[in-house]
Design a protein around this motif. Structure first.
Motif, short mmCIF file in Angstrom:
data_model
loop_
_atom_site.label_atom_id
_atom_site.label_comp_id
_atom_site.label_asym_id
_atom_site.label_seq_id
_atom_site.Cartn_x
_atom_site.Cartn_y
_atom_site.Cartn_z
N ARG A 92 0.82 -1.21 0.00
CA ARG A 92 0.00 0.00 0.00
C ARG A 92 0.86 1.28 0.00
O ARG A 92 0.42 2.34 0.39
CB ARG A 92 -0.97 -0.01 1.17
CG ARG A 92 -2.13 -0.98 0.98
CD ARG A 92 -3.28 -0.60 1.88
NE ARG A 92 -4.38 -1.56 1.82
CZ ARG A 92 -5.44 -1.49 2.61
NH1 ARG A 92 -5.53 -0.52 3.51
NH2 ARG A 92 -6.41 -2.37 2.51
N LYS B 359 -4.26 -5.17 -0.93
CA LYS B 359 -5.23 -4.41 -1.74
C LYS B 359 -6.59 -5.08 -1.72
O LYS B 359 -7.12 -5.50 -2.76
CB LYS B 359 -4.71 -4.34 -3.18
CG LYS B 359 -3.30 -3.80 -3.32
CD LYS B 359 -3.29 -2.29 -3.35
CE LYS B 359 -1.91 -1.71 -3.61
NZ LYS B 359 -1.33 -2.05 -4.88
N LYS B 386 -9.62 -3.75 -3.71
CA LYS B 386 -9.83 -2.34 -3.40
C LYS B 386 -9.96 -1.48 -4.66
O LYS B 386 -9.30 -1.74 -5.66
CB LYS B 386 -8.64 -1.84 -2.58
CG LYS B 386 -9.08 -1.27 -1.27
CD LYS B 386 -7.96 -0.69 -0.48
CE LYS B 386 -8.51 0.17 0.62
NZ LYS B 386 -9.56 -0.40 1.42
#
Lengths: 159, 597
Positions: A92, B359, B386
Motif C-alpha cells: 500500500r 489491496k 480495493k
C-alpha cells in the motif's frame, strides 16, 4: 578492555540490573533488554560492563547485540520515526512514505538527525494492517499515511 | 457477568487501539457515569474482532449490535440512543457494499458468514484480563478433564486422532510431536510456546495472545501433562507490549486460581509458565534457533537431529508449538477429536487463521475451515479488490511463500495444496495484490527481508540470497538480461537444496513462484525495459495529459522538488530531469490527468 568513562551512577545501575538476573550468562538477552530500556541504546561501554558482570566475553555480548534488530548501538532521536515495512504496508505504498521521510530529514534509515530530534527506522508489521501504510512516532500511530502527508507530520514535532 | 443488563465490548486489538479505541472506552465510561448507569452497563475492552478494516469496533450485548468506525465523540450518542432509548445508531452500522443494506448483526455480514472460529473463539467476546470470563466459556475445563479423566497417552491419542497439524508453518502433526517428547525420559522437560511472530503481515498469534491468553496457558499445561514437563516458557517478541502485559496478567490470575503452579486442581501435577523475550530476529521462528535465543545466545539454527524432543532447551527434551496450535488444543479436548476432524480437508483438519491484508476491501483477521478456496476468502470474506482494480496475485506464507494467481483461485487452501501450487501455508499471512503491483519488485522486497534476516551461519543463505537480491535489483533498474533469469532460477534451486534451516530452504520461493507465474513480466523488464505495473522507478516516467489537466495547480503545490511548471488554469508539465518519481502529484490529482509511461 577500554577504560570505562560512564558516570558512576550509570555503572551502578548496570551492575544492579545484572545482579537482578543473578549475573547469569544465559540471561544476557533479558539483561540487554533492561539495559536498553534504561539507557535508550547499548554503546560499547555498556556492553563491556555487562560482559564483565556476567562473566562472558565482550565479543559474545557484541555478537548478541548485533544479531538482534531490536538492540541498537546508536541513540535514537527524541522522536523516533518507524515506518512499517511489513508486506501489507509495502503493497500500500510504504516505500514512498519512507523515501519521503528520508528526503525531508536528510538522514538514512537507522540514523538520527544532527539536532538529535528525529531518527528513522523500519519495522516489520505492527499488526495494524487495516491502517496500512503505518508510521509510528514514539507511542503515536499514524495510519493510511501517504507521501504527501509526511511534511505535515514532521511539522507537528518541529514546534 | 450476569450482574449487568448490557455489555459494551470495545476492540482492544492493536489496529483499533491505534485508532483511539481507548479514548472511546473512556468516553463511554464517562457517559455511563453521567447517566448513573454504572451498575447496569459494563464496558469491556476485548481482543481483536478481526474486522480491522472497519475499526474501531464496538459491540453491544445482548442484542449483538455491531458498530463500525466508531469515534470517541460518538460515545455519548451511543449511550443516549442505544442504551437508554433502545434505538440503534444507524449511521454507525455496517452497510453492505453490494446491496447497500444496513446490517447490525455481524453474523449476517459477508466478512463473518463463512468463518468458523476455533482458535479465535474468545477473541472479541471476553475480557482477556479476567480469568472468570475465560472460565465462563469452558476455560480450563479441558485441563480439568485431562487431569481427572485421561492418561497422558489418551490425551496424545486424542490429539493425534484430531489430525491437528502445526500452525506455525511446518504443518507437522502435533500429536506425533507430543508423543516424541513424551517418550524421551529426562529429569527435566520443557514446553515452549513460539510467539515470535516474525512474518511481516501476519498478526494472528498476537491477536490470540491479546484476546485470549488463557487458552494458550491451558494448552501448554495440557502439553506438559502429556510429556511430563513441569515448566513452560513462552518466547514472545519484545515488540508486542500489549500481548506481554496481558500474558503477565493471565499468568498471575491462573496462579491465584491454582490453575498454574503446584498440585493443579488437586491432581498432584505441577506446571508453571515463564516468559522470554525475543529481540527481533525472523530466524528465531525456527525451533532450534528459538531455543538458542532462549538460552541467551545468537539465534542461530543447528542441524536436526537431534530434534528438540530429544535435546532442546538446556539440552533437555523440549516441545515447541506455535500460539495458534496451542489455542486449538482445549477445544479438541472439550469437543473431541471426532468433532474436530470433521472440519477441514482430507489431510488438513480444522481451521486456519489468516491475516488478510493488502489491496483488499476487508482487511482483517479471519478463521476459515481448511479447504476453503482462495476465491471465497478474497471475494466473499475479503469483499474483493480495493478501488475496483483487477486481482493479480495473492501471496501466502510470507517471505517463505509464493505468489498465487488467478488460476489458483479455486484451489482449496490446505497445507498440501499450497505446497503443490508452489507456495506454502506459513503462519497465515495472506497479502492480496492488484494490477499496480510489480511482481519483480515484490520478489525483491521479500529478498531484501531475507538478506537482512539471514543469520549468516550457512553460505548458501548468507551469500546466495544476497546474489539473488542483486540480480533482482539489476532487473528492476532495467539492466537485466535473459541470462540473469536463468541464473536466478538456478541459484534459487541451489539455495533451497543446500541451506541449513527452513529460512534458507524457503527464501527463494517468492523468486521461483513469480518466475513461474509471471515470467512475461520478467521478460518485459529485461527485454523491453518496461514495468507494466509502473512500480520500477528507473523504468517509468510521470506525464501530465494536457487534455485532462485543468490547471488546478494542486500537483505543483504538492511536488516536493518543484519540478512541475504551469500557469493556473493551463496544462502543467513535469520536468523529467528533476522528477524524483515519488508519485505525490498523481496521488493528489483529482482529474486523473497524470499517468505513468
Amino acid at each position: 578492555m577500554a577504560k570505562i568513562k560512564l558516570a558512576k551512577s550509570k555503572v551502578d545501575k548496570l551492575v544492579e540490573i545484572c545482579k537482578s538476573f543473578d549475573n547469569e550468562g544465559s540471561e544476557l538477552i533479558n539483561v540487554l533488554h533492561k539495559a536498553q530500556e534504561t539507557f535508550g541504546y547499548l554503546p560499547a561501554e555498556v556492553q563491556e560492563i555487562i560482559a564483565r558482570e556476567l562473566n562472558v566475553s565482550v565479543a559474545h555480548v557484541y555478537g548478541v547485540v548485533t544479531f538482534y534488530s531490536f538492540f541498537s548501538m546508536v541513540p535514537k532521536g527524541e522522536f523516533p520515526i518507524s515506518i512499517c515495512m511489513g508486506t501489507a504496508c509495502y503493497v500500500r505504498g510504504a516505500e514512498k512514505v519512507l523515501e519521503e521521510f528520508k528526503r525531508q530529514l536528510s538522514v538514512p534509515v537507522g540514523e538520527t538527525t544532527e539536532d538529535g530530534k528525529f531518527s528513522i527506522s523500519c519495522l516489520r508489521c505492527v499488526g495494524a494492517c487495516g491502517l496500512a501504510p503505518v508510521v509510528t512516532i514514539g507511542e503515536r500511530v499514524y495510519g493510511r499515511v501517504s507521501a504527501g502527508d509526511v511534511a505535515d507530520i514532521i511539522k507537528e514535532y518541529q514546534k | 457477568m450476569e450482574k449487568y443488563k448490557m455489555h459494551i465490548l470495545i476492540c482492544g486489538g492493536t489496529g483499533c487501539r491505534a485508532s483511539a479505541s481507548e479514548a472511546i472506552q473512556n468516553n463511554l465510561q464517562d457517559a455511563i457515569k453521567a447517566k448513573g448507569l454504572e451498575d447496569e452497563v459494563q464496558v469491556v475492552m476485548t481482543g481483536c474482532f478481526g474486522f480491522c478494516e472497519k475499526g474501531p469496533i464496538v459491540k453491544i450485548l445482548p442484542d449483538n449490535t455491531f458498530y463500525v468506525e466508531v469515534k470517541p465523540e460518538d460515545a455519548e450518542e451511543l449511550i443516549e440512543e442505544h442504551i437508554i432509548k433502545g434505538r440503534k445508531v444507524m449511521r454507525l452500522l455496517y452497510v453492505d457494499p453490494e446491496n447497500k443494506e444496513t446490517i447490525s448483526d455481524s453474523k449476517h455480514m459477508g466478512f463473518y458468514k463463512k468463518q468458523i472460529r476455533i482458535a479465535l473463539r474468545n477473541c472479541g467476546f471476553i475480557n482477556p484480563e479476567n480469568v472468570d470470563e475465560y472460565i465462563a466459556r469452558d476455560g480450563y475445563a479441558a485441563l480439568g478433564k485431562c487431569l481427572a479423566e485421561m492418561t497422558p497417552q489418551t490425551v496424545i491419542d486424542e490429539i493425534k486422532e484430531s489430525g491437528l497439524r502445526g500452525r506455525g508453518g511446518g504443518g507437522f502433526p502435533t500429536g506425533l510431536k507430543w508423543e516424541f517428547a513424551a517418550k524421551n525420559e529426562a529429569d527435566q522437560k520443557y514446553v515452549v510456546c513460539n510467539a515470535d511472530e516474525g512474518d511481516p503481515g501476519a498478526f494472528m498469534d498476537r491477536s490470540i495472545l491479546e484476546g485470549d491468553p488463557h487458552s494458550v496457558l491451558e494448552a501448554m499445561a495440557i502439553c506438559g501433562y502429556t510429556m511430563g514437563a513441569d515448566k513452560g516458557v513462552i518466547y514472545i517478541r519484545a515488540e508486542y507490549p500489549l500481548a506481554i502485559t496481558r500474558l503477565k496478567v493471565a499468568i498471575k490470575q491462573a496462579r491465584e486460581y491454582g490453575l498454574l503452579g503446584n498440585d493443579i486442581l488437586g491432581s498432584g501435577f505441577n506446571f508453571d509458565v515463564e516468559m522470554r523475550y525475543g529481540a527481533g530476529a525472523f530466524v528465531c521462528g525456527e525451533e532450534t534457533a528459538l531455543i538458542h535465543s532462549m538460552e541467551g545466545l545468537r539465534g542461530e539454527p543447528t542441524v536436526k537431529p537431534p530434534f528438540p524432543a530429544e535435546s532442546g532447551y538446556n539440552g533437555k527434551p523440549t516441545n515447541v508449538n506455535n500460539v495458534e496450535t496451542f489455542a486449538n488444543i482445549p477445544v479438541i479436548i472439550n469437543k473431541g477429536a471426532s468433532w474436530f476432524n470433521k472440519i477441514g480437508s482430507e489431510k488438513s483438519k480444522g481451521t486456519k487463521v489468516f491475516a488478510l491484508a493488502g489491496k483488499i476491501n476487508n482487511v482483517g483477521l479471519i478463521e476459515v475451515p481448511m479447504g476453503t478456496t482462495l476465491r471465497e476468502v478474497i471475494y466473499e470474506i475479503g469483499g474483493g479488490i480495493k478501488d475496483g482494480k483487477k486481482f493479480k496475485a495473492v501471496q501466502t506464507g510470507g517471505p517463505s511463500g509464493g505468489c498465487l494467481t488467478e488460476k489458483h483461485l479455486d484451489t482449496p487452501i490446505d497445507f498440501d495444496n499450497l505446497i503443490a501450487a508452489g507456495s506454502m501455508m506459513g503462519s497465515g499471512g495472506m497479502i492480496v495484490m492488484d494490477e499496480d503491483d510489480c511482481m519483480v519488485s515484490m520478489a525483491k522486497f521479500y529478498l531484501e527481508f531475507t538478506v537482512e534476516e539471514s543469520c549468516g551461519k550457512c553460505t548458501p543463505c548468507r551469500v546466495g540470497n544476497k546474489r539473488l537480491h542483486e540480480l533482482l535489483d539489476k532487473i528492476t533498474l532495467g539492466n537485466g538480461t535473459r541470462e540473469d533469469l536463468d541464473l536466478l532460477r538456478n541459484l534459487s534451486t541451489v539455495i533451497k537444496d543446500t541451506s541449513l534451516c527452513g529460512l534458507g530452504q524457503t527464501s527463494p520461493n517468492p523468486v521461483l513462484s513469480t518466475l513461474e507465474n509471471f515470467y512475461d513480466e520478467y521478460i518485459s523488464h529485461v527485454e523491453d525495459h518496461k514495468c507494466a505495473a509502473g512500480q520500477c522507478k528507473a523504468l517509468m516516467q510521470y506525464v501530465i495529459d494536457p487534455e485532462l489537466c485543468v490547471g488546478c495547480t494542486l500537483c505543483s503545490r504538492n511536488c516536493p522538488v518543484d519540478c512541475i511548471a504551469g500557469e493556473r488554469k493551463e496544462a502543467h508539465i513535469i520536468d523529467a530531469s528533476k522528477c524524483i518519481k515519488c508519485g505525490a502529484c498523481m496521488e493528489k490529482c483529482k482529474f486523473n490527468a497524470i499517468s505513468i509511461q
